[in-house]
Design an enzyme around this catalytic site. Structure first.
Site, PDB file in Angstrom:
ATOM      1  N   ASN A 167      -1.268  -6.585  -4.904  1.00 24.99           N
ATOM      2  CA  ASN A 167      -0.794  -5.448  -4.009  1.00 24.99           C
ATOM      3  C   ASN A 167       0.319  -4.606  -4.982  1.00 24.99           C
ATOM      4  OD1 ASN A 167       1.432  -7.542  -3.795  1.00 24.99           O
ATOM      5  ND2 ASN A 167       2.328  -6.633  -2.187  1.00 24.99           N
ATOM      6  N   GLU A 266       7.230 -16.836  -3.366  1.00 22.37           N
ATOM      7  CA  GLU A 266       7.505 -15.440  -2.466  1.00 22.37           C
ATOM      8  C   GLU A 266       6.430 -15.207  -1.929  1.00 22.37           C
ATOM      9  OE1 GLU A 266       8.811 -12.275  -5.558  1.00 22.37           O
ATOM     10  OE2 GLU A 266      10.515 -13.566  -5.937  1.00 22.37           O
ATOM     11  N   CYS A 300       4.597  -7.052   1.144  1.00 24.10           N
ATOM     12  CA  CYS A 300       5.175  -7.858   1.807  1.00 24.10           C
ATOM     13  C   CYS A 300       6.513  -7.798   2.455  1.00 24.10           C
ATOM     14  CB  CYS A 300       5.311  -9.224   0.954  1.00 24.10           C
ATOM     15  SG  CYS A 300       6.406  -8.964  -0.384  1.00 24.10           S
ATOM     16  N   GLU A 479      14.855 -15.302  -6.208  1.00 24.79           N
ATOM     17  CA  GLU A 479      14.909 -14.712  -7.524  1.00 24.79           C
ATOM     18  C   GLU A 479      15.775 -13.317  -7.481  1.00 24.79           C
ATOM     19  OE1 GLU A 479      11.342 -14.707 -10.106  1.00 24.79           O
ATOM     20  OE2 GLU A 479      10.633 -16.670  -8.819  1.00 24.79           O
TER      21      GLU A 479
HETATM   22  P1  NAD Z   1      -3.263 -14.926  -2.349  1.00 26.84           P
HETATM   23  O1  NAD Z   1      -2.227 -16.094  -1.895  1.00 26.84           O
HETATM   24  O2  NAD Z   1      -4.526 -14.824  -1.853  1.00 26.84           O
HETATM   25  O3  NAD Z   1      -3.528 -14.782  -4.014  1.00 26.84           O
HETATM   26  C1  NAD Z   1      -2.293 -14.719  -4.894  1.00 26.84           C
HETATM   27  C2  NAD Z   1      -2.522 -15.448  -6.060  1.00 26.84           C
HETATM   28  O4  NAD Z   1      -2.970 -16.526  -5.905  1.00 26.84           O
HETATM   29  C3  NAD Z   1      -4.060 -14.828  -6.845  1.00 26.84           C
HETATM   30  O5  NAD Z   1      -3.818 -14.779  -8.099  1.00 26.84           O
HETATM   31  C4  NAD Z   1      -5.112 -15.933  -6.465  1.00 26.84           C
HETATM   32  O6  NAD Z   1      -6.107 -16.003  -7.273  1.00 26.84           O
HETATM   33  C5  NAD Z   1      -4.155 -17.034  -6.746  1.00 26.84           C
HETATM   34  N1  NAD Z   1      -4.502 -18.157  -6.000  1.00 26.84           N
HETATM   35  C6  NAD Z   1      -5.297 -18.424  -4.916  1.00 26.84           C
HETATM   36  N2  NAD Z   1      -5.370 -19.644  -4.428  1.00 26.84           N
HETATM   37  C7  NAD Z   1      -4.810 -20.526  -5.330  1.00 26.84           C
HETATM   38  C8  NAD Z   1      -4.784 -21.773  -5.509  1.00 26.84           C
HETATM   39  N3  NAD Z   1      -5.463 -22.660  -5.035  1.00 26.84           N
HETATM   40  N4  NAD Z   1      -4.196 -22.459  -6.776  1.00 26.84           N
HETATM   41  C9  NAD Z   1      -3.767 -21.610  -7.705  1.00 26.84           C
HETATM   42  N5  NAD Z   1      -3.721 -20.047  -7.500  1.00 26.84           N
HETATM   43  C10 NAD Z   1      -4.366 -19.667  -6.282  1.00 26.84           C
HETATM   44  O7  NAD Z   1      -2.269 -13.608  -2.069  1.00 26.84           O
HETATM   45  P2  NAD Z   1      -3.069 -12.032  -2.216  1.00 26.84           P
HETATM   46  O8  NAD Z   1      -4.030 -11.849  -1.198  1.00 26.84           O
HETATM   47  O9  NAD Z   1      -3.084 -11.850  -3.709  1.00 26.84           O
HETATM   48  O10 NAD Z   1      -1.403 -11.404  -1.535  1.00 26.84           O
HETATM   49  C11 NAD Z   1      -1.239 -10.959  -0.575  1.00 26.84           C
HETATM   50  C12 NAD Z   1      -0.139 -11.859   0.050  1.00 26.84           C
HETATM   51  O11 NAD Z   1       0.847 -11.947  -0.679  1.00 26.84           O
HETATM   52  C13 NAD Z   1       0.438 -11.516   1.303  1.00 26.84           C
HETATM   53  O12 NAD Z   1       0.548 -12.665   2.250  1.00 26.84           O
HETATM   54  C14 NAD Z   1       1.901 -11.180   0.973  1.00 26.84           C
HETATM   55  O13 NAD Z   1       2.810 -11.103   2.131  1.00 26.84           O
HETATM   56  C15 NAD Z   1       2.202 -11.882  -0.057  1.00 26.84           C
HETATM   57  N6  NAD Z   1       3.181 -11.207  -0.823  1.00 26.84           N
HETATM   58  C16 NAD Z   1       4.385 -11.704  -0.796  1.00 26.84           C
HETATM   59  C17 NAD Z   1       5.291 -11.033  -1.688  1.00 26.84           C
HETATM   60  C18 NAD Z   1       6.935 -11.528  -1.578  1.00 26.84           C
HETATM   61  O14 NAD Z   1       7.575 -11.092  -2.546  1.00 26.84           O
HETATM   62  N7  NAD Z   1       7.278 -12.450  -0.632  1.00 26.84           N
HETATM   63  C19 NAD Z   1       4.978 -10.146  -2.515  1.00 26.84           C
HETATM   64  C20 NAD Z   1       3.785  -9.654  -2.400  1.00 26.84           C
HETATM   65  C21 NAD Z   1       2.845 -10.242  -1.747  1.00 26.84           C
HETATM   66  O1  6OD Z   2      10.968  -5.382  -5.380  1.00 28.67           O
HETATM   67  C1  6OD Z   2      10.901  -6.588  -5.525  1.00 28.67           C
HETATM   68  O2  6OD Z   2      11.589  -6.832  -6.603  1.00 28.67           O
HETATM   69  C2  6OD Z   2       9.654  -7.170  -4.970  1.00 28.67           C
HETATM   70  N1  6OD Z   2       9.579  -8.367  -5.675  1.00 28.67           N
HETATM   71  C3  6OD Z   2       9.043  -6.862  -4.014  1.00 28.67           C
HETATM   72  C4  6OD Z   2       7.987  -7.208  -3.500  1.00 28.67           C
HETATM   73  C5  6OD Z   2       7.185  -6.475  -2.589  1.00 28.67           C
HETATM   74  C6  6OD Z   2       5.976  -7.267  -2.086  1.00 28.67           C
HETATM   75  O3  6OD Z   2       4.910  -6.493  -1.574  1.00 28.67           O
END
Ligand code: NAD
Ligand code: 6OD
Length: 498
Positions: A167, A266, A300, A479
């Protein structure tokens, strides 16, 4: 392929290779996959998929750099290099914006104000933090009266696997690589299979900035049974930092259990906003339209549940509807565009399945709910309408599960206690937002909300020195600022009798 060809800029020929030990290298298996534009469905790059062999090479290169030139730098030398790296990113600012927008379809204005500036800042801020962090020291006497000095010493954790989402690709990857390198670690990054371009481009910039080979390595591929699994299961990886879905976090935690590797996660959210009747409504609307729809809802930290004090409810719904309907949907470069596409057709199918589910669950669709009519080749992109619902019960799935699209549900509340209770009624705990002019209420409510971050009368206002992370199913660890040091270093105690 000749070594020179393998060193060619990866965004010039749109062939994305791995970046290992300072060189672009293809997969020895010859396996590749396509990187698809979310804007029009065209193929924008052919990406090499890493097997075990490339992951082994990348981890070995990271280990060698740790034991070699990188590990021998002093903190001032290392942090000076990271400042120079941030300058080098900024020198190629337009190229990073162009590349990130190509991969994600997000508007240029968002990318040039958020993603790429943060890509540089993530190196500068953590370089300054590690340079200025004090250490602790205690004196005492041994039983025989000898002097004793205890002090603490931070050392890098080692080789850090960094698994990233799609994202905010450069921003969220450097949010982890910045502190990891500042603390003296080396990294192997696996970008999302959806968005490998800027992570690859950064390899070139690492070389330009003089970061030693092997410090920053990139392997491309998918998660399960691909680069993600090979990397997280690799026995020579010391720690794993991950941003992505909660369920993926569970899988990575299982991989990390072998060898007891530390994790920092995260994860997802289903974030609430509480809007009290005494709020500055213009400010609340302007920020809620951002927190719900920016990046096409793929943030997120974004808001998917909005609770409004009953007396303000009809006005708020009407005002947010008007604001949502003013968003301009279109491709990144079109002037005035505020809403891009979702990342992929697969993700659009997921978001549209929630659009249907909401109706089945009894929602009133205030606006949106479908696919916008796009002209020409844009028809092949992953567009959806910004969508607002009312009328769902608190236990509706649409109200409980993370959609990660440009949508929200708005419900009324009557008392402060009720607002806090429904806001907390979720397995997630990433962020929350409170809109009120009553400062006492703001403090009172914030203290009771179960989320890693609470914004009062603002949203996504970031000071990178603050703790960042989620409670409950939204994460493990914190973090940001000195908290990143807790994860990216081992704190050792040296005890001297003299
Ligand atoms: P995802 O979990 O599908 O994938 C994230 C990464 O993990 C990708 O690089 C993917 O290839 C890898 N991956 C998937 N399965 C794996 C496994 N079994 N072992 C190792 N690596 C693996 O997430 P996404 O669809 O890329 O991102 C969207 C999600 O991320 C949403 O749930 C969003 O809320 C969350 N997100 C959280 C934050 C935060 O800071 N908390 C920030 C951004 C996104
Ligand atoms: O602002 C940041 O440092 C951070 N990790 C944002 C995350 C956004 C999620 O989509």
């Amino acid at each position: 392929m000749s070594p020179d060809a393998a060193r060619k800029p990866q965004t010039a020929n749109r062939e994305v290779m791995h970046f290992i030990d300072g060189h672009y290298v293809p997969s020895c298996s010859g396996k590749t996959f396509e990187d698809i534009s979310p804007v029009d469905g065209s193929v924008i790059a052919t990406v090499h998929e890493a097997g075990k062999a490339e992951v082994d090479q990348a981890v070995a290169a990271a280990r060698a750099a740790l034991n070699g030139p990188w590990g021998k730098l002093t903190t001032p030398e290392r942090t000076a290099l990271l400042h120079h790296l941030a300058n080098c990113i900024e020198k190629r600012f337009d190229e990073f914006v162009e590349t990130e927008c190509l991969d994600t379809g997000k508007p240029y204005s968002d990318c040039s104000h958020i993603d790429i500036p943060r890509g540089a800042a993530n190196f500068r801020v953590f370089a300054d933090i590690v340079k200025n962090i004090p250490t602790e020291a205690f004196t005492m006497h041994a039983p025989d009266g000898a002097n004793v000095l205890n002090y603490a010493l931070r050392v890098p954790k080692g080789v850090v696997a960094t698994i990233c989402p799609w994202n905010l690709p450069l921003m969220l990857m450097t949010w982890k690589v910045g502190p990891a390198l500042a603390c003296g670690n080396t990294v192997v990054v696996k970008p999302s299979e959806e968005t490998p371009l800027t992570t690859s481009l950064l390899g070139e910039v690492m070389n330009e900035a003089g970061i030693p080979p092997g410090v920053y390595n990139v392997v491309n591929g998918f998660g399960p049974d691909s680069a993600g699994t090979y990397l997280t299961e690799h026995p020579d990886v010391d720690a794993i930092t991950f941003t992505g879905e909660t369920r993926t976090g569970e899988a990575i935690m299982r991989a990390a259990a072998k060898g007891l590797r530390a994790v920092s996660f995260e994860l997802g959210g289903k974030n609430p906003a509480l809007v009290f009747a005494d709020c500055d409504l213009d400010l609340a609307i302007a920020n809620t339209v951002r927190s719900t729809f920016v990046n096409c809802g793929q943030v997120c930290l974004g808001t998917e549940r909005i609770y409004v004090e009953r007396s303000l409810f009809p006005t708020f719904v009407q005002r947010l509807k008007e604001a949502a309907e003013k968003l301009k949907i279109g491709p990144p470069k079109e002037p005035g565009v505020t809403l891009g596409p979702l990342i992929s057709q697969v993700h659009r199918d997921k978001v549209l399945s929630y659009y249907r589910l909401a109706v089945e669950e009894g929602a009133t669709v205030v606006t949106g709910g479908g696919i916008p009519d796009m002209p020409g080749e844009l028809k092949n992109g992953s567009w959806v309408q910004p969508t607002i619902w009312t009328g769902l019960s608190p236990d509706a799935r649409t109200n409980r599960e993370e959609v990660f699209g440009p949508c929200c549900h708005i419900a009324p509340f009557d008392t402060e206690e009720e607002a806090i209770r429904i806001a907390n009624d979720t397995p997630y705990g990433l962020t929350s937002v409170v809109w009120t002019r009553d400062l006492s209420r703001a403090h009172r409510v914030a203290a009771q909300l179960q989320s890693g971050i609470t914004w009062i009368n603002s949203w996504f206002l970031r000071d990178l020195r603050t703790p960042f992370g989620g409670m409950k199913h939204s994460g493990i660890g914190r973090e940001g600022g000195v908290h990143s040091l807790e994860f990216y270093t081992e704190l050792r105690n040296i005890c001297i009798r003299y």
